[in-house]
Design a protein around this motif. Structure first.
Motif, PDB file in Angstrom:
ATOM      1  N   VAL A   1       0.877  -1.171   0.000  1.00  0.00           N
ATOM      2  CA  VAL A   1       0.000   0.000   0.000  1.00  0.00           C
ATOM      3  C   VAL A   1       0.911   1.216   0.000  1.00  0.00           C
ATOM      4  O   VAL A   1       1.652   1.456   0.963  1.00  0.00           O
ATOM      5  N   SER A   2       0.864   1.972  -1.082  1.00  0.00           N
ATOM      6  CA  SER A   2       1.840   3.044  -1.266  1.00  0.00           C
ATOM      7  C   SER A   2       1.220   4.179  -2.064  1.00  0.00           C
ATOM      8  O   SER A   2       0.294   3.966  -2.847  1.00  0.00           O
ATOM      9  N   SER A   3       1.727   5.354  -1.872  1.00  0.00           N
ATOM     10  CA  SER A   3       1.362   6.623  -2.496  1.00  0.00           C
ATOM     11  C   SER A   3       0.288   7.322  -1.679  1.00  0.00           C
ATOM     12  O   SER A   3      -0.515   6.691  -0.995  1.00  0.00           O
ATOM     13  N   SER A   4       0.278   8.649  -1.764  1.00  0.00           N
ATOM     14  CA  SER A   4      -0.567   9.485  -0.918  1.00  0.00           C
ATOM     15  C   SER A   4      -2.045   9.108  -1.018  1.00  0.00           C
ATOM     16  O   SER A   4      -2.583   8.928  -2.113  1.00  0.00           O
ATOM     17  N   ASN A   5      -2.678   8.970   0.158  1.00  0.00           N
ATOM     18  CA  ASN A   5      -4.122   8.698   0.288  1.00  0.00           C
ATOM     19  C   ASN A   5      -4.540   7.314  -0.182  1.00  0.00           C
ATOM     20  O   ASN A   5      -5.737   7.046  -0.314  1.00  0.00           O
ATOM     21  N   SER A   6      -3.602   6.418  -0.416  1.00  0.00           N
ATOM     22  CA  SER A   6      -3.954   5.026  -0.724  1.00  0.00           C
ATOM     23  C   SER A   6      -4.224   4.288   0.581  1.00  0.00           C
ATOM     24  O   SER A   6      -3.433   4.376   1.519  1.00  0.00           O
ATOM     25  N   VAL A   7      -5.340   3.570   0.639  1.00  0.00           N
ATOM     26  CA  VAL A   7      -5.783   2.954   1.894  1.00  0.00           C
ATOM     27  C   VAL A   7      -6.250   1.533   1.636  1.00  0.00           C
ATOM     28  O   VAL A   7      -6.983   1.264   0.679  1.00  0.00           O
ATOM     29  N   TRP A   8      -5.846   0.617   2.515  1.00  0.00           N
ATOM     30  CA  TRP A   8      -6.462  -0.714   2.582  1.00  0.00           C
ATOM     31  C   TRP A   8      -7.123  -0.803   3.946  1.00  0.00           C
ATOM     32  O   TRP A   8      -6.454  -0.741   4.974  1.00  0.00           O
ATOM     33  N   ARG A   9      -8.432  -0.926   3.935  1.00  0.00           N
ATOM     34  CA  ARG A   9      -9.223  -0.987   5.158  1.00  0.00           C
ATOM     35  C   ARG A   9      -9.752  -2.407   5.341  1.00  0.00           C
ATOM     36  O   ARG A   9     -10.488  -2.918   4.501  1.00  0.00           O
ATOM     37  N   ILE A  10      -9.365  -3.056   6.431  1.00  0.00           N
ATOM     38  CA  ILE A  10      -9.820  -4.415   6.736  1.00  0.00           C
ATOM     39  C   ILE A  10     -10.739  -4.332   7.941  1.00  0.00           C
ATOM     40  O   ILE A  10     -10.330  -3.906   9.023  1.00  0.00           O
ATOM     41  N   GLU A  11     -11.988  -4.734   7.767  1.00  0.00           N
ATOM     42  CA  GLU A  11     -12.982  -4.532   8.813  1.00  0.00           C
ATOM     43  C   GLU A  11     -12.807  -5.474   9.997  1.00  0.00           C
ATOM     44  O   GLU A  11     -13.176  -5.136  11.123  1.00  0.00           O
ATOM     45  N   LYS A  12     -12.231  -6.656   9.767  1.00  0.00           N
ATOM     46  CA  LYS A  12     -12.076  -7.619  10.857  1.00  0.00           C
ATOM     47  C   LYS A  12     -10.595  -7.944  11.041  1.00  0.00           C
ATOM     48  O   LYS A  12      -9.774  -7.058  11.165  1.00  0.00           O
ATOM     49  N   THR A  13     -10.234  -9.218  11.052  1.00  0.00           N
ATOM     50  CA  THR A  13      -8.849  -9.609  11.320  1.00  0.00           C
ATOM     51  C   THR A  13      -8.014  -9.631  10.045  1.00  0.00           C
ATOM     52  O   THR A  13      -8.484 -10.044   8.984  1.00  0.00           O
ATOM     53  N   PHE A  14      -6.772  -9.210  10.177  1.00  0.00           N
ATOM     54  CA  PHE A  14      -5.802  -9.272   9.083  1.00  0.00           C
ATOM     55  C   PHE A  14      -4.730 -10.264   9.499  1.00  0.00           C
ATOM     56  O   PHE A  14      -4.010 -10.055  10.468  1.00  0.00           O
ATOM     57  N   GLN A  15      -4.626 -11.375   8.744  1.00  0.00           N
ATOM     58  CA  GLN A  15      -3.653 -12.420   9.054  1.00  0.00           C
ATOM     59  C   GLN A  15      -2.590 -12.487   7.972  1.00  0.00           C
ATOM     60  O   GLN A  15      -2.896 -12.634   6.793  1.00  0.00           O
ATOM     61  N   VAL A  16      -1.335 -12.392   8.397  1.00  0.00           N
ATOM     62  CA  VAL A  16      -0.201 -12.495   7.483  1.00  0.00           C
ATOM     63  C   VAL A  16       0.504 -13.823   7.737  1.00  0.00           C
ATOM     64  O   VAL A  16       0.986 -14.082   8.840  1.00  0.00           O
ATOM     65  N   GLY A  17       0.560 -14.677   6.707  1.00  0.00           N
ATOM     66  CA  GLY A  17       1.279 -15.938   6.799  1.00  0.00           C
ATOM     67  C   GLY A  17       0.539 -17.028   7.541  1.00  0.00           C
ATOM     68  O   GLY A  17      -0.550 -16.838   8.080  1.00  0.00           O
ATOM     69  N   ALA A  18       1.168 -18.192   7.543  1.00  0.00           N
ATOM     70  CA  ALA A  18       0.703 -19.360   8.291  1.00  0.00           C
ATOM     71  C   ALA A  18       1.914 -19.979   8.971  1.00  0.00           C
ATOM     72  O   ALA A  18       3.061 -19.673   8.624  1.00  0.00           O
ATOM     73  N   THR A  19       1.679 -20.849   9.909  1.00  0.00           N
ATOM     74  CA  THR A  19       2.771 -21.410  10.706  1.00  0.00           C
ATOM     75  C   THR A  19       3.822 -22.089   9.844  1.00  0.00           C
ATOM     76  O   THR A  19       5.031 -21.974  10.107  1.00  0.00           O
ATOM     77  N   ASN A  20       3.395 -22.766   8.776  1.00  0.00           N
ATOM     78  CA  ASN A  20       4.329 -23.575   7.992  1.00  0.00           C
ATOM     79  C   ASN A  20       4.616 -23.024   6.598  1.00  0.00           C
ATOM     80  O   ASN A  20       5.041 -23.770   5.718  1.00  0.00           O
ATOM     81  N   ASN A  21       4.363 -21.732   6.361  1.00  0.00           N
ATOM     82  CA  ASN A  21       4.817 -21.146   5.101  1.00  0.00           C
ATOM     83  C   ASN A  21       5.743 -19.975   5.408  1.00  0.00           C
ATOM     84  O   ASN A  21       6.060 -19.717   6.578  1.00  0.00           O
ATOM     85  N   GLY A  22       6.211 -19.273   4.380  1.00  0.00           N
ATOM     86  CA  GLY A  22       7.176 -18.211   4.633  1.00  0.00           C
ATOM     87  C   GLY A  22       7.260 -17.210   3.502  1.00  0.00           C
ATOM     88  O   GLY A  22       6.737 -17.430   2.401  1.00  0.00           O
ATOM     89  N   GLY A  23       7.899 -16.080   3.786  1.00  0.00           N
ATOM     90  CA  GLY A  23       8.141 -15.076   2.771  1.00  0.00           C
ATOM     91  C   GLY A  23       6.954 -14.235   2.402  1.00  0.00           C
ATOM     92  O   GLY A  23       7.003 -13.479   1.423  1.00  0.00           O
ATOM     93  N   ASN A  24       5.856 -14.320   3.171  1.00  0.00           N
ATOM     94  CA  ASN A  24       4.708 -13.459   2.911  1.00  0.00           C
ATOM     95  C   ASN A  24       4.944 -12.116   3.604  1.00  0.00           C
ATOM     96  O   ASN A  24       5.302 -12.078   4.783  1.00  0.00           O
ATOM     97  N   ILE A  25       4.742 -11.034   2.876  1.00  0.00           N
ATOM     98  CA  ILE A  25       5.080  -9.726   3.423  1.00  0.00           C
ATOM     99  C   ILE A  25       4.037  -8.686   3.031  1.00  0.00           C
ATOM    100  O   ILE A  25       3.511  -8.700   1.926  1.00  0.00           O
TER     101      ILE A  25
END
Length: 199
Positions: free
Chosen positions: A85-109
């Motif tokens: 999410v980049s540049s002025s006034n750019s927005v990502w709005r998540i109403e509930k939970t935001f989960q990055v990755g899982a226990t057995n994977n990798g490199g998610n950013i």
């Protein structure tokens, strides 16, 4: 999945009005890179539920609203996915939970920087030891409506940015001169060095 709900209204029993409310469609991003440059609303959002190396880019002052949960690399097979999410006034709005990755994977950013903002209720980072991470970069803003631990594994707290917390902020004992921390709302507190600061 689209869900329809019909609502009936009456005035003194004489007039009936009918309209339909549509829930937003869930969005599954697989084997692709998606650019959001206009305001967009989805339901639950999956950036790489099953597959690797997908991309989501919110730029150009657009707002992406995930009207539910959002996942970046949800299952074991979904590694090396990236959201930016980049540049002025750019927005990502998540109403509930935001989960990055899982226990057995990798490199998610996830990266927010250069005028971009991510707004969410709750942030969860799994598999941080495998490189799953959320980076609050220079010029970026992270707005968390609930409690937030700034020292959680996988959270990369850069400089020149803004962190807003509506619940209890922990894991941060001081604020560097080139960072901004805002406590927002009547329930916001800051727990540090054995003390509790309340607005």
């Amino acid at each position: 999945m689209r869900m329809n709900r019909t609502i009936l209204l009456s005035i003194a029993g004489l007039i009936a009005l009918t309209y339909t409310v549509h829930a937003q469609e869930d969005r599954l991003i697989e084997n692709q890179r998606t650019n959001i440059i206009y305001d967009t609303t989805w339901g639950d959002t999956y950036l790489g539920k099953y597959t690797a190396e997908n991309g989501l880019y919110v730029t150009n002052g657009a707002t992406l609203t995930s009207d539910g949960n959002a996942y970046v690399g949800q299952l074991t097979s979904a590694s090396n996915n990236m959201a930016l999410v980049s540049s002025s006034n750019s927005v990502w709005r998540i109403e509930k939970t935001f989960q990055v990755g899982a226990t057995n994977n990798g490199g998610n950013i996830v990266v927010v920087q250069d005028g971009g903002t991510i707004e969410l209720n709750n942030l969860t980072i799994l598999g941080a030891a495998n490189g799953n991470s959320f980076m609050l970069g220079s010029g970026g803003t992270l707005n968390v409506e609930s409690n937030f631990n700034a020292s959680m594994d996988g959270f990369i707290y850069g400089t020149g940015n803004t962190l807003k917390v509506g619940g209890e902020l922990s894991g941060l004992d001081s604020v560097e001169s080139n960072r901004t921390v805002n406590l927002t709302g009547g329930n916001a507190t800051w727990s540090f060095e054995g003390s509790l600061y309340t607005i």
